[in-house]
Design a protein around this motif. Sequence first.
Motif, short mmCIF file in Angstrom:
data_model
loop_
_atom_site.label_atom_id
_atom_site.label_comp_id
_atom_site.label_asym_id
_atom_site.label_seq_id
_atom_site.Cartn_x
_atom_site.Cartn_y
_atom_site.Cartn_z
N PRO A 59 0.83 -1.21 0.00
CA PRO A 59 0.00 0.00 0.00
C PRO A 59 0.86 1.25 0.00
O PRO A 59 2.08 1.19 0.18
N ASN A 60 0.23 2.38 -0.21
CA ASN A 60 0.94 3.65 -0.16
C ASN A 60 1.59 3.82 1.21
O ASN A 60 0.98 3.54 2.23
N GLY A 61 2.86 4.23 1.21
CA GLY A 61 3.57 4.39 2.47
C GLY A 61 4.27 3.14 2.96
O GLY A 61 4.86 3.13 4.03
N ALA A 62 4.22 2.07 2.15
CA ALA A 62 4.84 0.80 2.58
C ALA A 62 6.36 0.84 2.50
O ALA A 62 7.04 0.03 3.12
N GLY A 63 6.91 1.75 1.68
CA GLY A 63 8.36 1.85 1.52
C GLY A 63 8.87 1.49 0.15
O GLY A 63 10.08 1.47 -0.09
N LYS A 64 7.96 1.21 -0.79
CA LYS A 64 8.37 0.77 -2.13
C LYS A 64 9.19 1.83 -2.86
O LYS A 64 10.28 1.56 -3.34
N SER A 65 8.64 3.03 -2.96
CA SER A 65 9.32 4.08 -3.71
C SER A 65 10.62 4.50 -3.03
O SER A 65 11.60 4.84 -3.69
N THR A 66 10.63 4.45 -1.69
CA THR A 66 11.87 4.75 -0.96
C THR A 66 12.95 3.74 -1.31
O THR A 66 14.11 4.09 -1.55
N PHE A 67 12.56 2.46 -1.35
CA PHE A 67 13.53 1.42 -1.72
C PHE A 67 14.05 1.64 -3.14
O PHE A 67 15.26 1.57 -3.39
N ILE A 68 13.13 1.93 -4.07
CA ILE A 68 13.54 2.17 -5.46
C ILE A 68 14.51 3.34 -5.52
O ILE A 68 15.55 3.28 -6.19
N THR A 107 18.00 2.40 -4.56
CA THR A 107 18.76 1.53 -5.46
C THR A 107 19.62 2.32 -6.44
O THR A 107 20.66 1.82 -6.88
N TYR A 108 19.17 3.50 -6.83
CA TYR A 108 20.01 4.26 -7.77
C TYR A 108 20.49 5.60 -7.23
O TYR A 108 20.90 6.49 -7.97
N GLY A 109 20.44 5.73 -5.89
CA GLY A 109 21.17 6.83 -5.25
C GLY A 109 20.44 8.14 -5.09
O GLY A 109 21.03 9.09 -4.58
N THR A 110 19.17 8.23 -5.47
CA THR A 110 18.44 9.49 -5.27
C THR A 110 17.97 9.63 -3.82
O THR A 110 17.67 10.73 -3.37
N VAL A 111 17.90 8.50 -3.12
CA VAL A 111 17.60 8.50 -1.69
C VAL A 111 18.75 7.77 -0.99
O VAL A 111 19.11 6.66 -1.37
N ARG A 112 19.34 8.42 0.00
CA ARG A 112 20.47 7.82 0.72
C ARG A 112 19.96 7.02 1.91
O ARG A 112 19.16 7.52 2.69
N ARG A 113 20.42 5.79 2.02
CA ARG A 113 19.96 4.93 3.11
C ARG A 113 20.47 5.44 4.46
O ARG A 113 21.53 6.06 4.54
N THR A 114 19.71 5.11 5.50
CA THR A 114 20.09 5.47 6.86
C THR A 114 20.98 4.41 7.48
O THR A 114 21.89 4.71 8.26
N GLY A 115 20.70 3.14 7.15
CA GLY A 115 21.48 2.05 7.73
C GLY A 115 21.41 0.80 6.90
O GLY A 115 20.64 0.71 5.94
N PRO A 164 25.10 2.31 -3.92
CA PRO A 164 24.41 3.48 -4.48
C PRO A 164 24.74 4.79 -3.78
O PRO A 164 24.64 5.85 -4.40
N ASN A 165 25.14 4.74 -2.52
CA ASN A 165 25.46 5.97 -1.81
C ASN A 165 26.71 6.64 -2.36
O ASN A 165 26.84 7.87 -2.31
N GLN A 191 28.49 5.23 -5.42
CA GLN A 191 28.80 4.84 -6.81
C GLN A 191 27.55 4.88 -7.69
O GLN A 191 27.38 4.03 -8.57
N SER A 192 26.69 5.85 -7.45
CA SER A 192 25.43 5.91 -8.19
C SER A 192 25.63 6.10 -9.68
O SER A 192 24.84 5.62 -10.50
N ARG A 193 26.69 6.80 -10.08
CA ARG A 193 26.94 7.01 -11.51
C ARG A 193 27.19 5.67 -12.23
O ARG A 193 26.71 5.47 -13.34
N ASP A 194 27.93 4.78 -11.57
CA ASP A 194 28.20 3.47 -12.17
C ASP A 194 26.91 2.67 -12.32
O ASP A 194 26.75 1.89 -13.27
N ILE A 195 26.00 2.84 -11.38
CA ILE A 195 24.72 2.11 -11.41
C ILE A 195 23.80 2.70 -12.48
O ILE A 195 23.22 1.96 -13.29
N LYS A 196 23.68 4.00 -12.52
CA LYS A 196 22.76 4.65 -13.46
C LYS A 196 23.13 4.38 -14.91
O LYS A 196 22.25 4.37 -15.78
N GLY A 197 24.38 4.14 -15.17
CA GLY A 197 24.80 3.84 -16.53
C GLY A 197 24.35 2.47 -17.02
O GLY A 197 24.43 2.19 -18.22
#
Length: 303
Positions: free
Chosen positions: A35-44, A47-55, A65-66, A68-74
Amino acid sequence: MIIAKSLKKSFGDFTAVNGIDLHVKKGECFGLLGPNGAGKSTFIGMTYGTVRRTGGELSVFGFDPNTQSRDIKGRLGVVTQDNALDESLTVFENMMIYCAFIGVPSSERKKRINDLLEYMNLAHKRDALIQTLSGGMKRRLVFVRALLGKPELLILDEPTTGLDPAVRHLLWGKVRELHQNGTTIVLTTHYMHEAEVLCNRLVIMNQGNVAAEGSPQSMINQHTPGYVGIFRLEDKKKLEDIASKAGHLDYHEDTSGLYLRTKSLSDLTAFHSDHGLSPLQIRPSNLEDVFLKLTGQELSSDA
């Protein structure tokens, strides 16, 4: 291809992803539902570095991704929830700009764009302004954009929300073709049937946690086996009385109707014979039933 261990993301006091473990194998179509707010978009986003993980730990293609996001996005393509197309430019101009942005060699851009427009049935709109396209055409064009870099990993973030069934089925066919040709796919969707049709394996997330994981059929067999009868609203009182006295009946109600699930089709037909209640519809349990049971929330395409 994607490995997450104890992955966590918090926004202030709110925990969006709560220490989850999951992995996406090379060559599979992996579903991420909830459902909305489950964390799906945050996880996505992580994965490619637009959101930095906390732990926790996260790797994509073996990269962090934190850092080396450029290597992933390519090496990945993303069909975003929002189209984000320049409405004042043509289809071809939009794609040329994106080719330059992701580093497609100038000698290859025109052919690659034309080939993908043909693939997505958009060649006849090559020189049309974006603002003249239908919603379905814009979504197909976002697929073209995601494929311009020949990605190894394709992320589809609610790719068919709001589309009519004909366009949705066309895109399903294209996703199947891409998968069969070796592209690894991660799909987030609110359409449970879409996940059943396309995904080899999936997780259902709820409140930042993984509530269940497995193939669509294995999850149905584990959590909601059997058959479902859908009944009229005027039968509510009688259904509630019967279900409360019979512990083996799984009954629930939501805004779309009254649902009674039994372990076998014969149990459901016996229920009809014994109590004189005729269901409007009888069907096998599906992934939507699993979703409702595990999250306690109704489905909606704009949830």
